[in-house]
Design a protein around this motif. Structure first.
Motif, PDB file in Angstrom:
ATOM      1  N   ARG A 113       0.692  -1.371  -0.108  1.00  0.00           N
ATOM      2  CA  ARG A 113       0.034   0.009  -0.013  1.00  0.00           C
ATOM      3  C   ARG A 113       0.853   1.163   0.129  1.00  0.00           C
ATOM      4  O   ARG A 113       1.774   1.641   0.877  1.00  0.00           O
ATOM      5  CB  ARG A 113      -0.952   0.018   1.068  1.00  0.00           C
ATOM      6  CG  ARG A 113      -2.049  -1.177   1.319  1.00  0.00           C
ATOM      7  CD  ARG A 113      -2.824  -0.951   2.766  1.00  0.00           C
ATOM      8  NE  ARG A 113      -3.694  -2.222   2.775  1.00  0.00           N
ATOM      9  CZ  ARG A 113      -4.243  -2.465   3.776  1.00  0.00           C
ATOM     10  NH1 ARG A 113      -3.836  -1.803   4.942  1.00  0.00           N
ATOM     11  NH2 ARG A 113      -4.911  -3.709   3.722  1.00  0.00           N
ATOM     12  N   VAL A 116      -1.328   7.381   1.416  1.00  0.00           N
ATOM     13  CA  VAL A 116      -2.366   8.317   0.754  1.00  0.00           C
ATOM     14  C   VAL A 116      -2.352   9.597   1.205  1.00  0.00           C
ATOM     15  O   VAL A 116      -2.086   9.624   2.316  1.00  0.00           O
ATOM     16  CB  VAL A 116      -3.808   7.578   1.276  1.00  0.00           C
ATOM     17  CG1 VAL A 116      -4.943   8.207   0.836  1.00  0.00           C
ATOM     18  CG2 VAL A 116      -3.887   5.953   0.569  1.00  0.00           C
ATOM     19  N   PRO A 118      -4.302  12.737   2.144  1.00  0.00           N
ATOM     20  CA  PRO A 118      -5.724  13.060   2.629  1.00  0.00           C
ATOM     21  C   PRO A 118      -6.161  14.058   1.930  1.00  0.00           C
ATOM     22  O   PRO A 118      -7.380  14.154   1.473  1.00  0.00           O
ATOM     23  CB  PRO A 118      -5.472  13.499   4.177  1.00  0.00           C
ATOM     24  CG  PRO A 118      -4.190  12.770   4.550  1.00  0.00           C
ATOM     25  CD  PRO A 118      -3.171  12.888   3.277  1.00  0.00           C
ATOM     26  N   LEU A 121      -7.302  12.567  -1.557  1.00  0.00           N
ATOM     27  CA  LEU A 121      -8.738  11.677  -1.194  1.00  0.00           C
ATOM     28  C   LEU A 121      -9.790  12.635  -1.035  1.00  0.00           C
ATOM     29  O   LEU A 121     -10.697  12.285  -1.561  1.00  0.00           O
ATOM     30  CB  LEU A 121      -8.280  11.030   0.183  1.00  0.00           C
ATOM     31  CG  LEU A 121      -9.021   9.633   0.250  1.00  0.00           C
ATOM     32  CD1 LEU A 121      -9.171   8.849  -0.955  1.00  0.00           C
ATOM     33  CD2 LEU A 121      -8.856   8.885   1.421  1.00  0.00           C
ATOM     34  N   SER A 178     -13.810   7.265   1.566  1.00  0.00           N
ATOM     35  CA  SER A 178     -12.482   7.647   2.021  1.00  0.00           C
ATOM     36  C   SER A 178     -11.891   6.233   2.544  1.00  0.00           C
ATOM     37  O   SER A 178     -10.739   6.000   2.454  1.00  0.00           O
ATOM     38  CB  SER A 178     -12.694   8.784   3.012  1.00  0.00           C
ATOM     39  OG  SER A 178     -13.150   9.863   2.379  1.00  0.00           O
ATOM     40  N   ASN A 179     -12.643   5.737   3.540  1.00  0.00           N
ATOM     41  CA  ASN A 179     -11.859   4.690   4.073  1.00  0.00           C
ATOM     42  C   ASN A 179     -11.793   3.540   3.329  1.00  0.00           C
ATOM     43  O   ASN A 179     -10.421   2.695   3.489  1.00  0.00           O
ATOM     44  CB  ASN A 179     -12.741   4.084   5.673  1.00  0.00           C
ATOM     45  CG  ASN A 179     -12.614   5.102   6.497  1.00  0.00           C
ATOM     46  OD1 ASN A 179     -11.969   6.269   6.716  1.00  0.00           O
ATOM     47  ND2 ASN A 179     -13.514   4.710   7.539  1.00  0.00           N
ATOM     48  N   GLN A 182      -8.734   4.290   0.843  1.00  0.00           N
ATOM     49  CA  GLN A 182      -7.318   4.399   1.994  1.00  0.00           C
ATOM     50  C   GLN A 182      -6.793   2.901   2.201  1.00  0.00           C
ATOM     51  O   GLN A 182      -5.749   2.668   2.387  1.00  0.00           O
ATOM     52  CB  GLN A 182      -7.636   5.197   3.151  1.00  0.00           C
ATOM     53  CG  GLN A 182      -6.347   5.807   4.002  1.00  0.00           C
ATOM     54  CD  GLN A 182      -6.598   6.550   5.069  1.00  0.00           C
ATOM     55  OE1 GLN A 182      -7.649   6.604   5.449  1.00  0.00           O
ATOM     56  NE2 GLN A 182      -5.489   6.914   5.845  1.00  0.00           N
ATOM     57  N   SER A 183      -7.922   2.115   2.434  1.00  0.00           N
ATOM     58  CA  SER A 183      -7.586   0.693   2.687  1.00  0.00           C
ATOM     59  C   SER A 183      -6.885  -0.099   1.608  1.00  0.00           C
ATOM     60  O   SER A 183      -6.155  -0.831   1.723  1.00  0.00           O
ATOM     61  CB  SER A 183      -8.788   0.057   3.324  1.00  0.00           C
ATOM     62  OG  SER A 183      -9.699  -0.345   2.230  1.00  0.00           O
ATOM     63  N   ASP A 187      -5.656   7.254  -3.782  1.00  0.00           N
ATOM     64  CA  ASP A 187      -6.226   8.700  -3.433  1.00  0.00           C
ATOM     65  C   ASP A 187      -6.528   9.333  -4.774  1.00  0.00           C
ATOM     66  O   ASP A 187      -6.474  10.581  -4.663  1.00  0.00           O
ATOM     67  CB  ASP A 187      -5.259   9.467  -2.442  1.00  0.00           C
ATOM     68  CG  ASP A 187      -3.857   9.547  -3.111  1.00  0.00           C
ATOM     69  OD1 ASP A 187      -3.691   9.130  -4.451  1.00  0.00           O
ATOM     70  OD2 ASP A 187      -2.875   9.962  -2.300  1.00  0.00           O
TER      71      ASP A 187
END
Length: 312
Positions: A113, A116, A118, A121, A178-179, A182-183, A187
């Motif tokens: 991963r 990201v 924010p 995003l 968003s979550n 992000q997982s 973004d």
């Protein structure tokens, strides 16, 4: 009383000499064989090292070639991460040094991963947010699909929604959107587009397929309803079993339309997957006394009535 060492007679000494000779010969043979075995093991280890290096070189040569092809095509964005030598070695070991199997393991490994941003995003979310609520609604989801260049009915949208833990079809809350992204380390639109092949490949994993299948029931049903509308259920089964083929999916859908014509319960939805995975299409291992829902028992009778399968 003095103890004295007995003196061997001449005949015993005569026997001892040839026995000692045989022992020495056997000892020398054993030593020589041990040395040969050690040399052979050392040679094998060296050969395995060369073999390993050869496999890794071939594997990475292929990967580098793909990177160059991607870089030469200006319409494609390079992936935000690349596999490591450690990942390739893990793939080779997992496939018992079978190169073809290693390639499959190598490219099916989840990507590391990336970080990201924010702010990116947030911008990504605001692009599709509804003007009157803090949600991405039907129009926003439609625009999202257009930008991804996927049909809203594409199964990959189900996989994306599963990662987002979306409560219902065709809308995302800000937290879900968003979550979820992000997982999976995304973004931006370009990053998500580059990840689509991997997201599709997740359906090939039996465990993940089961999770996505079970998630689909709650995701697809109407808000406040306990059951799934029949038309929606039929569409979802056709979509899902196109990825993990079940030869009886068409007769099952025909049976429901002809004999049932009602909403589908959660129990029926879940147990159908078990039925499709454990009972062979010929139904030769079907047990009428098993704990299947009555609807599945009726389906078996329907198949026998129309001659798709025959009673054992």
């Amino acid at each position: 009383m003095l103890l004295t060492k007995p003196v061997a007679d001449q005949q015993s000494v005569g026997l001892l000499v040839p026995c000692q000779g045989v022992y020495n010969i056997g000892k020398n043979i054993y030593i020589n064989k041990t040395k040969e075995k050690k040399k052979k093991n050392k040679k094998t280890k060296e050969e395995n090292k060369i073999k390993t290096k050869g496999h890794l070189c071939f594997l990475f040569h292929n990967l580098q070639h793909q990177k160059k092809e991607t870089a030469m095509d200006s319409s494609k964005e390079s992936a935000p991460w690349f596999k490591s030598e450690k990942a390739a070695l893990t793939a080779l070991k997992a496939s018992d040094w079978n190169l073809e199997g290693a390639f499959e393991n190598f490219y099916n490994q989840p990507p590391a991963r990336p970080l990201v941003d924010p702010r990116h995003l947030e911008e990504f979310y605001l692009k599709y947010k509804d003007a009157y609520s803090d949600m991405i609604m039907v129009d926003g989801v439609s625009a999202f699909c257009d930008d991804l260049q996927v049909d809203p009915g594409d199964v990959v949208m189900l996989v994306i929604s599963w990662h987002m833990k979306a409560a219902t079809m065709s809308e995302f809350s800000k937290q879900e959107f968003s979550n979820g992204l992000q997982s999976i380390g995304v973004d931006s639109l370009d990053k998500l587009k580059s990840l689509l092949p991997y997201l599709r490949a997740e359906l090939k994993d039996e465990h993940k397929f089961r999770e996505i299948y079970n998630f689909a029931f709650s995701w697809a049903k109407e808000k406040g309803q306990k059951s799934l509308a029949l038309d929606t259920a039929l569409g979802m089964w056709q979509l899902l079993f196109a990825e993990r083929v079940w030869p009886l999916v068409d007769p099952w859908c025909q049976f429901l339309q002809a004999k049932h014509n009602k909403a589908i319960s959660k129990d029926t939805w879940v147990q159908l997957l078990d039925f499709s995975r454990t009972i062979v299409p010929s139904l030769s291992n079907y047990d009428a006394e098993g704990a299947w829902p009555y609807l599945i028992d009726e389906f078996v009778e329907y198949l026998r009535d129309i001659g798709v399968v025959h009673p054992c």
